[in-house]
Design an enzyme around this catalytic site. Structure first.
Site, short mmCIF file in Angstrom:
data_model
loop_
_atom_site.label_atom_id
_atom_site.label_comp_id
_atom_site.label_asym_id
_atom_site.label_seq_id
_atom_site.Cartn_x
_atom_site.Cartn_y
_atom_site.Cartn_z
CG ASN A 1 -0.40 -0.12 2.50
OD1 ASN A 1 0.76 -0.51 2.63
ND2 ASN A 1 -1.15 0.22 3.52
CD GLU B 1 2.37 0.19 10.55
OE1 GLU B 1 1.19 -0.25 10.67
OE2 GLU B 1 2.79 0.79 9.56
CB CYS C 1 -2.21 0.22 8.54
SG CYS C 1 -0.70 1.12 8.33
CD GLU D 1 8.38 1.21 10.78
OE1 GLU D 1 9.25 0.44 10.37
OE2 GLU D 1 7.29 1.37 10.21
#
Ligand code: ADP
Length: 484
Positions: free
Chosen positions: A157, A256, A290, A464
């Site tokens: 994505n 993640e 997400c 991150e």
């Protein structure tokens, strides 16, 4: 696909500084999700090539970890500059293989490159510590050292930025990487690596293994004892599997995973602003992120007004080929993704939901799905419990703050959340009560390199970006010295 720099298009894997085909010569096809045209046939590697990549990364680690911070910083900075110089080409490749609108793709390239820029700067700031000794003749020093060979598994994505935000911090601190990109989007990964090579990043420091059998590559990456850390972005289901596979060699992990973001609008919110925020957070990348708001909760007094305003704004969004100017909504990644969202809408409607707008494909066999609002939804429907990953906005009505907090937290996920309101005390209460790693307050856009991105609960762990983004690639070593 027309590019200014055709060198960016590569269909091989990249191991130890060489573009290599699969040992057996196999390839897999990569398609444009807009029209299903064939874009490339990419090397379909397996366990053996993965092992070679890991071994190359191990050899390179011996050298790369001894580069000075300044040398690593400059190489990363050069890599960043090359990404910005090639931004249009990188965005074209991204749109062709992933489908998102070209301007959005350019936004992703900038976002992706910003991690490389940021970590080129952080590379110089991996400071240790000195702790006052616990006895008068003891000296305590803390060293921060690179963990070693890192495996990175990334999704389709964000085919560019999910790579840079793992690879850049890893390289910055002195780790080397074996990357496995998603099979839908190998070309964006390869273009980044072409530029890394041009920037002068030495052979073996970044390796890329492509293959359509993710589980075979994943098994080697998780079970090989040389690999010291796995950073994964993808589904919770696969994340759990990889976590279990890493147990045997006790690898450090960053995960993640999926989200189920609530987007809450209180009665006193600025409704127009909330509508814009909902569009930004829900419909970007056709709903395939997400951190996409998954469940919209609107307080009862403004429920109808919000839905109506959102409907009017959605009518302005243009659907089509991401390469055409003005397009806001491109295709979903593949036919399975379209079928999945169709199933969600059908199940909700069967149980009493109303389609305010959208609810179907653009036309028969199209990969594009209309931006959709579902009203009269409830918590027993799949749209409440599952990650939608498509342009569907289910809008739930709520009465009280207590009720909405309970519903917002009623999910195993905990990545992003959003709310709109204007009461200071309520803002603090809600921000503290939401069980999420990220809270957007009166904004639908929360992603930036300088802030720690990551989730809690079954959305994973590790952060991150930001000053925390290197922690996951570092080991802390403590030296205890006794002096005479
Ligand atoms: P998504 O919904 O984003 O496709 P996945 O978790 O299926 O989420 O995929 C994310 C990444 O994980 C992709 O690169 C995919 O190839 C990889 N992947 C999927 N299954 C496995 C597995 N069993 N082992 C290792 N990697 C996997």
């Amino acid at each position: 696909m027309k590019l200014n720099n055709n060198k960016l298009l590569k269909a091989s894997s990249y191991i130890n500084g060489k573009w290599v085909n699969a040992d057996l010569g196999n390839t897999f096809d990569v398609f444009n999700p807009f029209d299903n045209s064939l874009l490339a046939q990419v090397s379909d590697c397996g366990q053996k090539e993965t092992r070679e990549a890991i071994e190359a990364a191990q050899e390179a680690f011996k050298v790369w970890k001894n580069y000075s911070a300044d040398q690593r910083s400059k190489l990363l900075r050069r890599w960043y500059d090359l990404q910005m110089e090639n931004i249009d080409d990188l965005a074209v490749i991204l749109t062709y293989e992933q489908g998102k609108p070209f301007e959005e793709a350019k936004g992703e390239i900038k976002y992706g490159a910003s991690f490389v820029e940021w970590f080129s700067e952080e590379a110089r700031r991996i400071y240790g510590d000195v702790i006052p000794g616990h006895e008068s003749n003891k000296r305590i020093v803390i060293l921060k050292q690179p963990i070693g060979v890192v495996a990175a598994i990334t999704p389709w994505n964000f085919p560019n930025s999910m790579i840079t935000r793992k690879v850049a911090p890893a390289l910055a601190v002195g780790c080397t990487v074996v990357l496995k990109p998603a099979k839908f989007t190998p070309l964006s990964a390869n273009a980044l690596v072409v530029l890394a090579e041009e920037a002068g990043i030495p052979k073996g420091v970044i390796n890329v293994v492509h293959g359509k059998k993710a589980s075979v590559i994943g098994k080697e990456l998780t079970e090989n004892p040389i690999v010291k850390k796995l950073s994964f972005t993808g589904s919770t289901e696969v994340g759990k599997l990889l976590m279990a596979q890493c147990a045997g060699t006790v690898k450090k992990l960053s995960l993640e995973l999926g989200g189920n973001a609530p987007f809450i609008v209180f009665n006193d919110a600025n409704i127009d602003k909330a509508v814009q925020g909902a569009i930004a957070s829900k419909f970007r990348n056709a709903g395939q992120t997400c951190v996409c708001s998954n469940r919209l909760f609107v307080q009862s007094e403004i429920y109808d007004e919000f839905n109506e305003k959102l409907r009017k704004e959605l009518a302005k969004l243009k659907m089509g080929n991401g390469m055409d100017s003005g397009v806001n909504i491109g295709p979903l990644i593949d036919e399975n993704a379209v079928k999945f969202v169709e199933g969600l809408v059908e199940e909700a409607v069967d149980n009493g939901a109303k389609i305010v707008c959208g609810g179907k494909r653009l036309e028969k066999n199209s990969g594009i799905f209309h931006p959709t609002i579902l009203s009269d939804v409830n918590i027993d429907m799949r749209v409440f419990n599952e990650e939608i990953f498509g342009p569907i906005a289910p809008v739930f009505k709520f009465e009280t703050e207590e009720e909405v907090i309970q519903k917002a937290n009623d999910t195993p996920f905990g990545l992003a959340s959003y709310f709109y309101g204007n009461n200071n005390s309520q803002i603090w209460r809600v921000a503290e009560a939401l069980e999420y790693g990220i809270v957007g307050i009166n904004t639908g856009m929360i992603s930036t390199t300088i802030a720690p991105f990551g989730g809690i609960k079954e959305s994973g762990f590790g952060r991150e970006g930001s000053k925390y983004g290197t922690d996951d690639y570092i080991e802390i070593k403590y030296l205890c010295m006794e002096i005479e």
